[in-house]
Motif scaffolding. Structure first.
Motif, short mmCIF file in Angstrom:
data_model
loop_
_atom_site.label_atom_id
_atom_site.label_comp_id
_atom_site.label_asym_id
_atom_site.label_seq_id
_atom_site.Cartn_x
_atom_site.Cartn_y
_atom_site.Cartn_z
N ASP A 196 47.29 45.39 30.78
CA ASP A 196 45.87 45.03 30.74
C ASP A 196 45.52 44.12 31.93
O ASP A 196 45.37 42.91 31.77
CB ASP A 196 45.55 44.33 29.42
N PRO A 197 45.38 44.71 33.13
CA PRO A 197 45.14 43.89 34.33
C PRO A 197 43.78 43.18 34.27
O PRO A 197 42.78 43.78 33.85
CB PRO A 197 45.19 44.89 35.48
N ASP A 198 43.77 41.92 34.67
CA ASP A 198 42.52 41.19 34.75
C ASP A 198 41.94 41.33 36.16
O ASP A 198 42.49 42.01 37.02
CB ASP A 198 42.73 39.72 34.37
N ILE A 199 40.82 40.67 36.42
CA ILE A 199 40.13 40.81 37.70
C ILE A 199 41.01 40.36 38.87
O ILE A 199 40.95 40.92 39.96
CB ILE A 199 38.79 40.04 37.69
N TYR A 200 41.86 39.36 38.61
CA TYR A 200 42.71 38.85 39.69
C TYR A 200 43.73 39.89 40.14
O TYR A 200 44.00 40.05 41.33
CB TYR A 200 43.41 37.56 39.25
N LEU A 201 44.28 40.61 39.19
CA LEU A 201 45.26 41.65 39.53
C LEU A 201 44.57 42.85 40.18
O LEU A 201 45.09 43.43 41.14
CB LEU A 201 46.02 42.08 38.27
N TRP A 202 43.38 43.21 39.66
CA TRP A 202 42.62 44.28 40.31
C TRP A 202 42.30 43.90 41.76
O TRP A 202 42.43 44.71 42.69
CB TRP A 202 41.32 44.54 39.55
N ASN A 203 41.88 42.66 41.98
CA ASN A 203 41.57 42.20 43.34
C ASN A 203 42.80 42.30 44.24
O ASN A 203 42.70 42.67 45.42
CB ASN A 203 41.08 40.76 43.32
N ALA A 204 43.97 41.95 43.68
CA ALA A 204 45.19 41.97 44.49
C ALA A 204 45.50 43.37 44.99
O ALA A 204 45.83 43.56 46.17
CB ALA A 204 46.36 41.42 43.67
N ILE A 205 45.40 44.38 44.12
CA ILE A 205 45.75 45.74 44.54
C ILE A 205 44.67 46.33 45.46
O ILE A 205 44.97 47.03 46.43
CB ILE A 205 46.01 46.65 43.31
#
Length: 744
Positions: A133-142
């Motif tokens: 369940d990726p949050d916005i920070y992980l989405w931003n990273a990728i």
């Protein structure tokens, strides 16, 4: 004082020597009052036992400098940040899985960021996909990782996937998504993202707005970029750079310079990116003085070795004709990048330094550097200017072994090169092997036929082009008109000129000049004059020059004088116009007016260009001028010349002494004619090559009538094909005939 730092017992059986070697060198400092409650009891000394470094905990534990961690996330965060290559990542990944930390959003986000920083973008994606369940920070990273590595398609895909997962972007997401849209020049997706900016309330964020300016500028929507820029309340250097670069890259250098002036008025200091665009703008308007002032600014800011600025300065000096200065800048770079090589090679090629361009290209590939399409096309242009068929074959052979053998732009340049190097048949071979022919390829071949006076082939090819469903452009009709002009196909040429309107093509000066030349060379001087008077645009130099040239052929002095006056008013310092008028007077034996023109030229400081001819022998070009005796084989050349003159007289050849534009007696005129530069070049070619070898000669002026007639006869006497490229076209002499049909 000894410190005991503990980790879970299952870590103790893991082998982490290289990991802790790395950690020992790069541990961050924390306050000397850490909390250890979350760590089970285990000596940190035991962990150091696995390191190859002879370190002891006492080395780390001093009263005011303790290397310690408040929790396990901080510990692994430091380890992740300290990773230098993939094997470290593999070890950490294994430990995270072992410890059950694979679903720690903080650590996995850190891991993905480090992966992308090390270029391991696929590893980063695998880690992302393992997270439930990726949050916005992980989405931003990728998304950031894909965007930074120019994988724009994937960046946009992940952004859309994030939206479908119900995760809203934040102010850090949008700039990377806008960069991806810019990289793909995907204006439609860019507009969607622009809508998202308003939906999520980022319209006042300067970083987001800067991204929008850059997007619209990159997608050639400069007016939209201007609207966004005008709405900015807080303009940073990035804002100014984006709009200046946008105008410079969209062919509006004056506007770019206006914004640069406004930026300076706002006391914003330019960065190197802004200066690159400003230099480009000054290059486009050819303002060398202001360009030099920017160079001074570059030096004062200590940016004189910035690669992109060196490229821009090299391009500026090259375009302004100062190729020696450009070369000095080029040589300052120890390892020039590809863009700098391209700037220098193109500068040489476009400023008439063809040999230097080819030599620099040879030097480049000798260093095992791989050229791109721009390098290849610049070198092809240089080869075309040299006019050497052997050199043309060499570059074609090189290209055939490269990845650009099927590049349509490269093949178009090859067609043009072969045509200008005297082999329209080789040009046709390139044309035939080119797949997916567009209008530029078809037009290049038609122009090639026109250059060689093969009007019927040009017309046949145009008909094939129409059958292929390819819509002609203005260059296509320049080629057709030139082909008809050089073949005496007056009715066909006139029909093609009228035909242009059927395709919605507006005639330019070049088209009008072709028609004037077409009519004038055929002897329709009054029709040509009337055509000029009826032109919907003001006649330029090329139009009046074509009329003057036709008047010289037919010795129409009054109309020629009229055309010359128009030329002098438009271009008073062009020597060629005065020479043309002088030649007209000489052909009409008006020697007093010839003398008057020569006096005017001297008073204006104008000098007539010396005629010369070049011949290629064994890949080397030899140059000759009228009566030239400077060649090491001069004695043999003049002996061969005398032999040719004797054989010409034996078959009844009579020199056309009217081709001499000086008031001399018959004997002097005859001697002058046989010493013309192309005759010397032919003689040298005959004594330097085996029987049957084709002679290829380039002449900087139009061939005179006498030399044209003599060369036809010589081709039959010596059983050679002689190809002569004069200032207007190609002549193929063989068996006593010329391809122009005595119409040139």
């Amino acid at each position: 004082m000894a410190l005991c730092l503990s980790l879970p017992n299952r870590v103790l059986n893991s082998s982490l020597p290289s990991l802790y070697n790395l950690l020992a060198k790069t541990l961050p400092l924390f306050p000397a009052t850490p909390s250890f409650e979350k760590f089970p009891s285990c000596s940190f000394k035991f962990l150091l036992h696995f390191s190859s470094l002879p370190l002891h905990v006492d080395n780390y534990c001093h009263e005011n400098n303790l290397h310690c961690f408040p929790n396990i996330d901080s510990f692994y965060s430091s380890v992740i940040e300290s990773s230098a290559h993939k094997k470290h990542l593999n070890q950490i990944h294994s430990q995270l899985a072992t410890l059950g930390l694979g679903q720690s959003g903080f650590l996995i986000t850190k891991f993905v960021n480090v992966c992308t920083n090390l270029g391991e973008i696929h590893y980063a994606r695998n880690m992302f996909d393992e997270f439930l369940d990726p949050d916005i920070y992980l989405w931003n990273a990728i998304i950031r990782g894909y965007s930074r590595h120019n994988l724009f398609e994937q960046a946009l895909y992940m952004y859309l996937k994030m939206q479908s997962a119900g995760v809203s972007p934040d102010r850090f997401t949008i700039p990377y998504v806008l960069k991806a849209c810019s990289g793909k020049t995907d204006i439609e997706m860019g507009r969607i993202v622009h809508g998202h900016i308003f939906r999520y309330g980022f319209e006042s964020d300067v970083f987001v707005q800067n991204g929008l300016v850059a997007l619209y500028a990159k997608c050639s929507q400069i007016e939209r970029a201007r609207i966004v820029f005008d709405g900015l309340n807080d303009r940073t250097i990035v804002s100014w750079t984006s709009i200046i670069s946008g105008y410079a890259q969209n062919g509006q250098p004056v506007e770019a310079l206006k914004f640069f002036y406004q930026m300076r008025q706002c006391n914003v200091k330019p960065d190197w990116i802004a200066l690159v665009s400003v230099l480009r703008a000054y290059t486009d308007v050819e303002d060398l003085k202001q360009g030099k002032s920017v160079q001074s600014c570059v030096i004062k800011m200590g940016l004189d070795f910035e690669p992109d600025l060196l490229v821009s300065l090299t391009a500026m000096y090259s375009k302004c004709g100062l190729v020696s200065v450009a070369r000095l800048l080029f040589d300052q770079m120890e390892i020039p990048n590809l863009i700098l090589w391209n700037a220098m090679i193109s500068g040489y090629a476009k400023n008439g330094y063809a040999d230097e361009a080819v030599n620099l290209f040879r030097k480049m590939i000798s260093k095992n550097l791989t050229p791109d399409s721009i390098t290849i096309r610049a070198t092809i242009l240089a080869c075309a200017h040299v006019g050497s068929l052997e050199l043309a074959r060499w570059i074609d052979g090189y290209i055939s072994k490269s990845e650009y053998g099927s590049d349509v732009f490269v093949n178009t340049a090859l067609i043009d090169m072969y045509a200008k190097c005297g082999s329209v048949d080789l040009a046709r071979k390139v044309f035939d092997r080119t797949t997916d022919k567009d209008v530029i390829v078809w037009s290049a071949m038609i122009v090639g036929y026109g250059l060689h006076g093969r009007g019927r082939e040009a017309i046949d090819l145009f008909n094939s082009m129409k059958q292929a469903g390819v819509h002609p452009n203005d260059v296509t009709f320049v080629g057709l008109l030139t082909a008809c002009n050089h073949s005496g196909l007056v009715e066909e040429g006139w029909g093609f000129f009228q035909y242009m309107t059927d395709y919605g093509i507006k005639a330019r000066h070049q088209h009008y000049a072709c028609v004037v030349d077409l009519l004038g060379r055929a002897g329709y001087l009054n029709k040509a004059h009337d055509f000029i008077l009826d032109m919907p645009i003001e006649p330029g130099v090329t139009v009046w020059g074509a009329l003057l040239s036709a008047c010289k052929i037919y010795r129409h002095v009054p109309l020629g004088e009229y055309a010359a006056k128009k030329l002098f008013a438009l271009d008073p310092l062009n020597t060629g116009h005065y020479v043309q008028l002088s030649n007209l007077y000489a052909s009409a034996r008006m020697w007093d007016r010839v003398q008057k023109i020569r006096i005017i030229m001297r008073e204006n400081g104008l000098n007539k260009d010396f005629g010369y001819s070049l011949i290629e022998i064994n890949g080397k070009l030899q140059a000759f001028r009228v009566g030239d005796k400077s060649h090491p084989r001069s004695k043999e050349i003049f002996e061969e010349l005398e032999n040719l003159e004797r054989r010409l007289k034996e078959v009844g050849f009579v020199p056309d002494t009217e081709s001499v534009l000086h008031d001399l007696n018959y004997e002097d005129k005859e001697e002058m004619l046989c010493n013309h530069s192309e005759r010397l070049a032919i003689a040298y070619g005959l004594i330097s090559t085996p029987p049957g070898t084709t002679l290829r000669i380039t002449k900087n002026l139009r061939a005179c009538v006498n030399c044209h007639s003599a060369t036809k006869m010589i081709s039959k006497l010596v059983q050679r094909e002689i190809v002569v490229r004069d200032a207007n076209r190609f002549h193929h002499f063989k068996d006593g005939f010329c391809s122009c049909g005595d119409y040139w």
